[in-house]
Design a protein around this motif. Structure first.
Motif, PDB file in Angstrom:
ATOM      1  N   GLY A 242      43.840  44.938  30.228  1.00  0.00           N
ATOM      2  CA  GLY A 242      42.520  45.143  30.829  1.00  0.00           C
ATOM      3  C   GLY A 242      41.471  45.606  29.854  1.00  0.00           C
ATOM      4  O   GLY A 242      40.508  46.271  30.226  1.00  0.00           O
ATOM      5  N   GLU A 243      41.628  45.255  28.567  1.00  0.00           N
ATOM      6  CA  GLU A 243      40.702  45.745  27.539  1.00  0.00           C
ATOM      7  C   GLU A 243      39.843  44.651  26.927  1.00  0.00           C
ATOM      8  O   GLU A 243      38.991  44.918  26.100  1.00  0.00           O
ATOM      9  N   ALA A 244      40.060  43.389  27.300  1.00  0.00           N
ATOM     10  CA  ALA A 244      39.309  42.298  26.679  1.00  0.00           C
ATOM     11  C   ALA A 244      37.852  42.340  27.088  1.00  0.00           C
ATOM     12  O   ALA A 244      37.525  42.628  28.228  1.00  0.00           O
ATOM     13  N   ASN A 245      36.986  42.041  26.122  1.00  0.00           N
ATOM     14  CA  ASN A 245      35.541  42.102  26.370  1.00  0.00           C
ATOM     15  C   ASN A 245      35.045  40.792  26.987  1.00  0.00           C
ATOM     16  O   ASN A 245      34.211  40.099  26.444  1.00  0.00           O
ATOM     17  N   VAL A 246      35.598  40.437  28.135  1.00  0.00           N
ATOM     18  CA  VAL A 246      35.183  39.207  28.806  1.00  0.00           C
ATOM     19  C   VAL A 246      34.903  39.445  30.279  1.00  0.00           C
ATOM     20  O   VAL A 246      34.888  38.534  31.074  1.00  0.00           O
ATOM     21  N   GLY A 247      34.693  40.684  30.673  1.00  0.00           N
ATOM     22  CA  GLY A 247      34.326  40.955  32.056  1.00  0.00           C
ATOM     23  C   GLY A 247      35.497  41.094  32.990  1.00  0.00           C
ATOM     24  O   GLY A 247      35.321  41.174  34.200  1.00  0.00           O
ATOM     25  N   PHE A 248      36.730  41.117  32.463  1.00  0.00           N
ATOM     26  CA  PHE A 248      37.874  41.255  33.341  1.00  0.00           C
ATOM     27  C   PHE A 248      38.004  42.707  33.760  1.00  0.00           C
ATOM     28  O   PHE A 248      37.781  43.621  32.993  1.00  0.00           O
ATOM     29  N   GLY A 249      38.404  42.925  34.988  1.00  0.00           N
ATOM     30  CA  GLY A 249      38.495  44.287  35.494  1.00  0.00           C
ATOM     31  C   GLY A 249      39.664  44.470  36.421  1.00  0.00           C
ATOM     32  O   GLY A 249      40.055  43.564  37.162  1.00  0.00           O
ATOM     33  N   GLY A 250      40.245  45.664  36.400  1.00  0.00           N
ATOM     34  CA  GLY A 250      41.379  45.940  37.259  1.00  0.00           C
ATOM     35  C   GLY A 250      41.020  46.144  38.703  1.00  0.00           C
ATOM     36  O   GLY A 250      41.897  46.232  39.560  1.00  0.00           O
ATOM     37  N   ASP A 251      39.710  46.249  39.013  1.00  0.00           N
ATOM     38  CA  ASP A 251      39.302  46.461  40.391  1.00  0.00           C
ATOM     39  C   ASP A 251      39.121  45.150  41.142  1.00  0.00           C
ATOM     40  O   ASP A 251      38.655  45.134  42.272  1.00  0.00           O
ATOM     41  N   ALA A 252      39.461  44.025  40.521  1.00  0.00           N
ATOM     42  CA  ALA A 252      39.344  42.733  41.197  1.00  0.00           C
ATOM     43  C   ALA A 252      40.408  42.622  42.280  1.00  0.00           C
ATOM     44  O   ALA A 252      41.482  43.208  42.178  1.00  0.00           O
ATOM     45  N   PRO A 253      40.150  41.855  43.348  1.00  0.00           N
ATOM     46  CA  PRO A 253      41.086  41.771  44.466  1.00  0.00           C
ATOM     47  C   PRO A 253      42.210  40.783  44.178  1.00  0.00           C
ATOM     48  O   PRO A 253      42.338  40.255  43.076  1.00  0.00           O
ATOM     49  N   ALA A 254      43.003  40.501  45.216  1.00  0.00           N
ATOM     50  CA  ALA A 254      44.057  39.513  45.089  1.00  0.00           C
ATOM     51  C   ALA A 254      43.461  38.145  44.769  1.00  0.00           C
ATOM     52  O   ALA A 254      42.309  37.862  45.088  1.00  0.00           O
ATOM     53  N   VAL A 255      44.263  37.288  44.161  1.00  0.00           N
ATOM     54  CA  VAL A 255      43.778  36.000  43.675  1.00  0.00           C
ATOM     55  C   VAL A 255      43.174  35.168  44.795  1.00  0.00           C
ATOM     56  O   VAL A 255      42.102  34.574  44.643  1.00  0.00           O
ATOM     57  N   HIS A 283      24.593  41.335  40.958  1.00  0.00           N
ATOM     58  CA  HIS A 283      24.920  40.937  42.323  1.00  0.00           C
ATOM     59  C   HIS A 283      26.081  41.790  42.828  1.00  0.00           C
ATOM     60  O   HIS A 283      27.096  41.940  42.151  1.00  0.00           O
ATOM     61  N   LEU A 284      25.921  42.328  44.030  1.00  0.00           N
ATOM     62  CA  LEU A 284      26.936  43.206  44.618  1.00  0.00           C
ATOM     63  C   LEU A 284      28.185  42.401  44.954  1.00  0.00           C
ATOM     64  O   LEU A 284      28.103  41.416  45.694  1.00  0.00           O
ATOM     65  N   PRO A 285      29.359  42.784  44.420  1.00  0.00           N
ATOM     66  CA  PRO A 285      30.579  42.049  44.757  1.00  0.00           C
ATOM     67  C   PRO A 285      30.932  42.208  46.240  1.00  0.00           C
ATOM     68  O   PRO A 285      30.997  43.326  46.752  1.00  0.00           O
ATOM     69  N   THR A 286      31.127  41.110  46.915  1.00  0.00           N
ATOM     70  CA  THR A 286      31.542  41.135  48.320  1.00  0.00           C
ATOM     71  C   THR A 286      32.749  40.220  48.472  1.00  0.00           C
ATOM     72  O   THR A 286      32.658  39.018  48.209  1.00  0.00           O
ATOM     73  N   PHE A 287      33.863  40.797  48.872  1.00  0.00           N
ATOM     74  CA  PHE A 287      35.098  40.048  49.031  1.00  0.00           C
ATOM     75  C   PHE A 287      35.450  39.944  50.509  1.00  0.00           C
ATOM     76  O   PHE A 287      35.245  40.888  51.281  1.00  0.00           O
ATOM     77  N   PRO A 288      35.977  38.805  50.926  1.00  0.00           N
ATOM     78  CA  PRO A 288      36.407  38.668  52.323  1.00  0.00           C
ATOM     79  C   PRO A 288      37.669  39.480  52.581  1.00  0.00           C
ATOM     80  O   PRO A 288      38.455  39.744  51.659  1.00  0.00           O
ATOM     81  N   SER A 289      37.859  39.874  53.830  1.00  0.00           N
ATOM     82  CA  SER A 289      39.092  40.595  54.176  1.00  0.00           C
ATOM     83  C   SER A 289      40.283  39.647  54.188  1.00  0.00           C
ATOM     84  O   SER A 289      41.403  40.030  53.854  1.00  0.00           O
ATOM     85  N   VAL A 290      40.050  38.389  54.601  1.00  0.00           N
ATOM     86  CA  VAL A 290      41.063  37.342  54.510  1.00  0.00           C
ATOM     87  C   VAL A 290      40.395  36.107  53.914  1.00  0.00           C
ATOM     88  O   VAL A 290      39.200  35.877  54.109  1.00  0.00           O
ATOM     89  N   TRP A 291      41.149  35.313  53.198  1.00  0.00           N
ATOM     90  CA  TRP A 291      40.556  34.206  52.452  1.00  0.00           C
ATOM     91  C   TRP A 291      39.932  33.159  53.366  1.00  0.00           C
ATOM     92  O   TRP A 291      39.013  32.452  52.973  1.00  0.00           O
ATOM     93  N   THR A 292      40.385  33.077  54.615  1.00  0.00           N
ATOM     94  CA  THR A 292      39.866  32.051  55.527  1.00  0.00           C
ATOM     95  C   THR A 292      38.454  32.360  56.027  1.00  0.00           C
ATOM     96  O   THR A 292      37.843  31.508  56.676  1.00  0.00           O
ATOM     97  N   GLU A 293      37.937  33.552  55.747  1.00  0.00           N
ATOM     98  CA  GLU A 293      36.572  33.878  56.181  1.00  0.00           C
ATOM     99  C   GLU A 293      35.550  32.905  55.584  1.00  0.00           C
ATOM    100  O   GLU A 293      34.544  32.589  56.210  1.00  0.00           O
ATOM    101  N   ASN A 294      35.812  32.438  54.394  1.00  0.00           N
ATOM    102  CA  ASN A 294      34.888  31.526  53.712  1.00  0.00           C
ATOM    103  C   ASN A 294      35.355  30.073  53.826  1.00  0.00           C
ATOM    104  O   ASN A 294      35.209  29.282  52.896  1.00  0.00           O
ATOM    105  N   TRP A 295      35.894  29.729  54.975  1.00  0.00           N
ATOM    106  CA  TRP A 295      36.491  28.402  55.136  1.00  0.00           C
ATOM    107  C   TRP A 295      35.473  27.278  54.941  1.00  0.00           C
ATOM    108  O   TRP A 295      35.805  26.222  54.413  1.00  0.00           O
ATOM    109  N   LEU A 296      34.217  27.537  55.317  1.00  0.00           N
ATOM    110  CA  LEU A 296      33.210  26.494  55.182  1.00  0.00           C
ATOM    111  C   LEU A 296      32.938  26.179  53.707  1.00  0.00           C
ATOM    112  O   LEU A 296      32.857  25.008  53.307  1.00  0.00           O
ATOM    113  N   SER A 297      32.816  27.225  52.893  1.00  0.00           N
ATOM    114  CA  SER A 297      32.605  27.025  51.454  1.00  0.00           C
ATOM    115  C   SER A 297      33.827  26.378  50.809  1.00  0.00           C
ATOM    116  O   SER A 297      33.699  25.505  49.935  1.00  0.00           O
TER     117      SER A 297
END
Length: 591
Positions: A242-255, A283-297
């Motif tokens: 988690g140290e690479a200077n490419v914007g990766f972060g441990g606070d990211a959600p499941a894949v 931009h404020l990160p907003t993640f769905p609670s379940v992946w199917t929430e963004n089914w249209l996209s």
């Protein structure tokens, strides 16, 4: 176009675009260092030396931008305006390379498409729209994002070398392409996407088959592939830790949640290319609670990929290339490897070119098909594109004006997303640094109106602002936080753990503000109100102990500090303070 008069050539159009770019970004030159600029350019003493101390064997260090920053400092000095002018110069050079690349590729399209005769003019429109597009503003006006614009310049130059090599018999274009690829890799590792886009462009515009492509230009793609694999293994240790200077972060959600959110982000990029509104530095990160929430996209992405597949099967390689290229550029930072941010505008810097080209080419086809005369359609294309470019220029100028001050830049981000804590924090810091604290109430009202229009809870927004003011020891924090406490006391008792933490935080912040005003007794009373709601903050207990000891409540101080140590065992500072207090109490009793 009419045959009389001086013809409007592509080179004239793109020259106008370069001039417009300098005017569009001129307001940003007076701006200070922003956000990551401070840590990377102000805090890093390596670039005060030339050449700077940077590893050229590890692409994540981005040595080429740091080399140029150090060169600018050596020649001119440490000024934000100098670095921004350098960014603008890189941007307009990238625009010129895009024009040259587009002109050659369009000239190679089939005669029935009606583009050969006007390839230069259409390429000029594409490059100019790309140059003045406000979606590019983050990669130009935000100084440290030079890595993105420099990579974009190398990206277009690498593709141009491929085109030139197809018409040459010497190998020097392949050698130049390899070194340009390395420079792009040393600017930003996203350059690895050129390894895929290069052969796809080659097949779409230059070669009749992949077999001939491989036989004629195998080394041109093979050497960059080796360099890209080497770059990946250089990045791998940093990614794993988690140290690479490419914007990766441990606070990211499941894949699966990350990919679902990225499906939304992809269509937002596309929308902002066409209608560039809602731009923000954060931009404020907003993640769905379940992946199917963004089914249209997600369904839209599936249809998009299916369309590209059908075009490929029908051998419409040029159209398929324009559609798939932006997605492939975004892939390294918006893929199955979650990053700390869902959407960052500078990621679309290079891919924006393909989207703009698709829009202008579609308009060209539509107008020339629907017009009685081909020239009439071309005239309307130039008129329509000019109006669009003029609107883009105005929006970019306004966006560049935001970069002239921290308060305006972060104020626009906070107004767009009032729940963005980082934006509010940097807005308050900016207003204080600019000595504009008298404007804080006006900004607060703007944020509250924005929150109400979105149906958001305004109490917590007041709390965030008051908390930041309190951290800066600003006297305005008292008024804001007292209003928050009054509002909370009128609300029903909190039920969820989150509501309890938020309500308790309001009383804690108000207690800190009172502590700064030396109203110690009332400060401790507010802390106790917080503990009655939620008693899980060791820091709050430690502050309550400070308030208690200031007004002579020794028992209260012991209570608060003992509880702080229960919540955070072995807190050395509190242990020492509590031990000193106990020793002082024992000495007093003995006397």
């Amino acid at each position: 176009m009419p045959s009389t008069g001086t013809p409007i050539t592509g080179s004239k159009i793109v020259t106008l675009g370069i001039v417009l770019s300098f005017f569009a970004y001129w307001p940003s030159l007076q701006g200070p260092y922003h956000f990551d600029d401070v840590g990377i350019l102000v805090g890093d003493t390596h670039i005060n030396l030339f050449p700077p101390l940077a590893s050229w064997m590890r692409p994540e260090t981005r040595p080429l931008p740091m080399f140029l920053f150090a060169l600018e400092r050596m020649l001119i000095g440490d000024l934000p305006s100098v670095h921004r002018m350098g960014n603008i110069a890189i941007h307009v050079t990238a625009g010129w390379m895009l024009y040259l690349l587009s002109a050659v590729l369009l000239a190679r399209t089939s005669p029935e498409a009606g583009l050969c005769r006007n390839s230069s003019r259409i390429a000029g429109l594409v490059a100019t729209a790309w140059l003045v597009h406000p979606l590019q503003s983050q990669a130009v006006a935000y100084i440290v994002q030079r890595s993105e614009s420099l990579m974009g310049l190398c990206f277009f130059s690498y593709l141009f070398c491929i085109v030139k090599d197809s018409a040459a018999r010497q190998r020097y274009w392949q050698i130049a392409a390899f070194f340009i690829f390395l420079m792009g890799l040393w600017s930003k590792t996203v350059m690895v996407s050129a390894i895929a886009i290069g052969p796809l462009m080659d097949r779409a515009f230059l070669s009749p088959s992949f077999r001939e492509l491989a036989s004629r230009r195998g080394w041109l793609y093979g050497l960059p592939l080796i360099a890209g694999v080497f770059a990946f293994f250089c990045l791998l240790p940093g990614l794993l830790h988690g140290e690479a200077n490419v914007g990766f972060g441990g606070d990211a959600p499941a894949v699966e949640l990350y990919l679902s959110a990225q499906a939304n982000a992809f269509w937002r990029y596309v929308f902002m290319v066409i209608v560039p509104v809602g731009l923000s530095i954060d931009h404020l990160p907003t993640f769905p609670s379940v992946w199917t929430e963004n089914w249209l996209s997600i369904a839209g992405i599936a249809i998009f990929i299916a369309s590209i597949s059908i075009l490929t099967i029908k051998r419409r390689f040029k159209i398929a290339f324009l559609l798939i290229a932006p997605m492939m550029v975004l892939l390294p930072t918006s893929s199955v490897i979650p990053t700390a941010d869902i959407m960052v505008e500078h990621r679309a810097y290079t891919s924006c070119a393909a989207w703009i080209a698709t829009i202008i080419l579609f308009l060209h086809w539509l107008l020339t098909q629907s017009s009685v005369q081909l020239r009439q359609g071309e005239r309307w294309l130039v008129i329509g594109a000019s109006i669009w470019i003029g609107a883009l220029f105005v929006l970019t100028f306004r966006r560049a004006t935001d970069y002239a001050s921290a308060s305006e830049l972060w104020g626009s981000a906070a107004l767009l997303e009032p729940e963005n804590d980082r934006a509010i924090q940097n807005l308050i810091h900016g207003l204080i640094d600019e000595q504009r604290t008298t404007e804080i109430p006006a900004y607060l009202e703007k944020l509250l109106r924005s929150a109400k229009s979105r149906g958001l809870a305004t109490t917590m927004i007041r709390l965030r602002i008051g908390d930041e003011l309190c951290k800066q020891q600003s006297p305005e924090s008292m008024l804001v936080l007292s209003t928050v406490v009054d509002e909370i006391e009128k609300l029903p008792s909190p039920r969820t753990s989150r509501e309890k933490r938020e309500h308790a935080a309001a009383y804690v912040s108000y207690g800190v503000a009172l502590l700064q005003q030396k109203n110690f007794m009332e400060s401790e009373r507010q802390f106790r109100k917080a503990f009655d709601i939620d008693d899980s903050s060791a820091e709050a207990r430690a502050l309550a102990g400070q308030a208690a000891i200031m007004h002579g409540d020794t028992l209260g101080t012991k209570e608060h500090w003992s509880r702080a140590l229960e919540l955070r065992p072995h807190w050395e500072q509190v242990e020492r303070d509590l031990q000193s207090l106990q020793s002082a109490t024992e000495n007093t009793q003995q006397q």
